[in-house]
Design a protein around this motif. Structure first.
Motif, PDB file in Angstrom:
ATOM      1  N   VAL A  35       0.862  -1.182   0.000  1.00  0.00           N
ATOM      2  CA  VAL A  35       0.000   0.000   0.000  1.00  0.00           C
ATOM      3  C   VAL A  35       0.897   1.230   0.000  1.00  0.00           C
ATOM      4  O   VAL A  35       1.866   1.300   0.752  1.00  0.00           O
ATOM      5  CB  VAL A  35      -0.925   0.011   1.245  1.00  0.00           C
ATOM      6  N   ARG A  36       0.570   2.182  -0.862  1.00  0.00           N
ATOM      7  CA  ARG A  36       1.330   3.429  -0.957  1.00  0.00           C
ATOM      8  C   ARG A  36       0.349   4.596  -1.018  1.00  0.00           C
ATOM      9  O   ARG A  36      -0.764   4.464  -1.543  1.00  0.00           O
ATOM     10  CB  ARG A  36       2.187   3.460  -2.234  1.00  0.00           C
ATOM     11  N   PRO A  37       0.764   5.777  -0.516  1.00  0.00           N
ATOM     12  CA  PRO A  37      -0.093   6.964  -0.639  1.00  0.00           C
ATOM     13  C   PRO A  37      -0.260   7.348  -2.105  1.00  0.00           C
ATOM     14  O   PRO A  37       0.646   7.145  -2.909  1.00  0.00           O
ATOM     15  CB  PRO A  37       0.662   8.054   0.118  1.00  0.00           C
ATOM     16  N   ALA A  38      -1.414   7.879  -2.428  1.00  0.00           N
ATOM     17  CA  ALA A  38      -1.661   8.351  -3.793  1.00  0.00           C
ATOM     18  C   ALA A  38      -0.750   9.526  -4.100  1.00  0.00           C
ATOM     19  O   ALA A  38      -0.376  10.300  -3.211  1.00  0.00           O
ATOM     20  CB  ALA A  38      -3.118   8.754  -3.951  1.00  0.00           C
ATOM     21  N   ALA A  39      -0.380   9.684  -5.354  1.00  0.00           N
ATOM     22  CA  ALA A  39       0.522  10.746  -5.780  1.00  0.00           C
ATOM     23  C   ALA A  39      -0.072  12.126  -5.538  1.00  0.00           C
ATOM     24  O   ALA A  39       0.646  13.081  -5.262  1.00  0.00           O
ATOM     25  CB  ALA A  39       0.872  10.578  -7.254  1.00  0.00           C
ATOM     26  N   ASP A  40      -1.389  12.227  -5.602  1.00  0.00           N
ATOM     27  CA  ASP A  40      -2.036  13.534  -5.432  1.00  0.00           C
ATOM     28  C   ASP A  40      -2.398  13.831  -3.984  1.00  0.00           C
ATOM     29  O   ASP A  40      -3.118  14.785  -3.706  1.00  0.00           O
ATOM     30  CB  ASP A  40      -3.275  13.627  -6.320  1.00  0.00           C
ATOM     31  N   GLY A  41      -1.906  12.987  -3.061  1.00  0.00           N
ATOM     32  CA  GLY A  41      -2.186  13.210  -1.649  1.00  0.00           C
ATOM     33  C   GLY A  41      -3.542  12.669  -1.223  1.00  0.00           C
ATOM     34  O   GLY A  41      -3.989  12.903  -0.116  1.00  0.00           O
ATOM     35  N   GLY A  42      -4.199  11.915  -2.103  1.00  0.00           N
ATOM     36  CA  GLY A  42      -5.509  11.340  -1.799  1.00  0.00           C
ATOM     37  C   GLY A  42      -5.385  10.077  -0.971  1.00  0.00           C
ATOM     38  O   GLY A  42      -4.443   9.898  -0.203  1.00  0.00           O
ATOM     39  N   ASP A  43      -6.339   9.176  -1.153  1.00  0.00           N
ATOM     40  CA  ASP A  43      -6.376   7.927  -0.406  1.00  0.00           C
ATOM     41  C   ASP A  43      -5.200   7.025  -0.758  1.00  0.00           C
ATOM     42  O   ASP A  43      -4.640   7.097  -1.844  1.00  0.00           O
ATOM     43  CB  ASP A  43      -7.678   7.179  -0.723  1.00  0.00           C
ATOM     44  N   ASP A  44      -4.850   6.142   0.194  1.00  0.00           N
ATOM     45  CA  ASP A  44      -3.816   5.147  -0.056  1.00  0.00           C
ATOM     46  C   ASP A  44      -4.286   4.180  -1.137  1.00  0.00           C
ATOM     47  O   ASP A  44      -5.480   3.901  -1.260  1.00  0.00           O
ATOM     48  CB  ASP A  44      -3.506   4.364   1.219  1.00  0.00           C
ATOM     49  N   VAL A  45      -3.338   3.659  -1.919  1.00  0.00           N
ATOM     50  CA  VAL A  45      -3.651   2.776  -3.040  1.00  0.00           C
ATOM     51  C   VAL A  45      -2.981   1.423  -2.830  1.00  0.00           C
ATOM     52  O   VAL A  45      -1.827   1.344  -2.418  1.00  0.00           O
ATOM     53  CB  VAL A  45      -3.169   3.404  -4.369  1.00  0.00           C
ATOM     54  N   ASN A  46      -3.721   0.338  -3.109  1.00  0.00           N
ATOM     55  CA  ASN A  46      -3.170  -1.020  -3.101  1.00  0.00           C
ATOM     56  C   ASN A  46      -2.460  -1.273  -4.420  1.00  0.00           C
ATOM     57  O   ASN A  46      -2.985  -0.932  -5.486  1.00  0.00           O
ATOM     58  CB  ASN A  46      -4.282  -2.066  -2.951  1.00  0.00           C
ATOM     59  N   TRP A  47      -1.285  -1.904  -4.352  1.00  0.00           N
ATOM     60  CA  TRP A  47      -0.511  -2.246  -5.545  1.00  0.00           C
ATOM     61  C   TRP A  47      -0.175  -3.727  -5.493  1.00  0.00           C
ATOM     62  O   TRP A  47       0.147  -4.261  -4.430  1.00  0.00           O
ATOM     63  CB  TRP A  47       0.784  -1.441  -5.599  1.00  0.00           C
ATOM     64  N   GLU A  48      -0.232  -4.398  -6.640  1.00  0.00           N
ATOM     65  CA  GLU A  48       0.091  -5.818  -6.717  1.00  0.00           C
ATOM     66  C   GLU A  48       1.189  -6.036  -7.748  1.00  0.00           C
ATOM     67  O   GLU A  48       1.174  -5.446  -8.825  1.00  0.00           O
ATOM     68  CB  GLU A  48      -1.146  -6.614  -7.099  1.00  0.00           C
ATOM     69  N   LEU A  49       2.119  -6.924  -7.395  1.00  0.00           N
ATOM     70  CA  LEU A  49       3.220  -7.277  -8.287  1.00  0.00           C
ATOM     71  C   LEU A  49       2.684  -7.920  -9.560  1.00  0.00           C
ATOM     72  O   LEU A  49       1.818  -8.790  -9.510  1.00  0.00           O
ATOM     73  CB  LEU A  49       4.159  -8.249  -7.568  1.00  0.00           C
ATOM     74  N   ASP A  50       3.195  -7.486 -10.698  1.00  0.00           N
ATOM     75  CA  ASP A  50       2.861  -8.094 -11.988  1.00  0.00           C
ATOM     76  C   ASP A  50       4.080  -8.911 -12.417  1.00  0.00           C
ATOM     77  O   ASP A  50       5.016  -8.377 -13.019  1.00  0.00           O
ATOM     78  CB  ASP A  50       2.543  -7.016 -13.020  1.00  0.00           C
ATOM     79  N   PRO A  51       4.093 -10.215 -12.099  1.00  0.00           N
ATOM     80  CA  PRO A  51       5.287 -11.020 -12.395  1.00  0.00           C
ATOM     81  C   PRO A  51       5.584 -11.134 -13.885  1.00  0.00           C
ATOM     82  O   PRO A  51       6.736 -11.312 -14.268  1.00  0.00           O
ATOM     83  CB  PRO A  51       4.966 -12.390 -11.782  1.00  0.00           C
ATOM     84  N   ASP A  52       4.571 -11.030 -14.745  1.00  0.00           N
ATOM     85  CA  ASP A  52       4.798 -11.130 -16.186  1.00  0.00           C
ATOM     86  C   ASP A  52       5.532  -9.909 -16.744  1.00  0.00           C
ATOM     87  O   ASP A  52       6.243 -10.009 -17.735  1.00  0.00           O
ATOM     88  CB  ASP A  52       3.474 -11.311 -16.930  1.00  0.00           C
TER      89      ASP A  52
END
Length: 72
Positions: A35-52
């Protein structure tokens, strides 16, 4: 880059790289999701690894949406 860190590229909804960070690996492997903060200072965003899309030493993450948000 050491064995304890790797380069993480975060791709936006448009498929373009939104940002890059150095992250700590877990057992020598990239984190599967985070989870990382949004670039615009908004809500936190979930990120998932794309192994491909990932390569040796460079992990690619794609957005799964806002953290703690019920999409059902």
């Amino acid at each position: 880059m050491t064995d304890d860190t790797y380069t993480a590229s975060f791709l936006g909804d448009d498929g373009q790289e939104a940002r890059t960070e150095q992250l700590e690996s877990i057992g020598g492997q990239p984190q599967k999701s985070l989870v990382r903060p949004a670039a615009d200072g908004g809500d936190d965003v979930n990120w998932e690894l794309d192994p491909d899309a990932s390569t040796e030493g460079n992990a690619v993450y794609r957005s799964l949406g806002v953290a703690q948000h019920d999409y059902s």
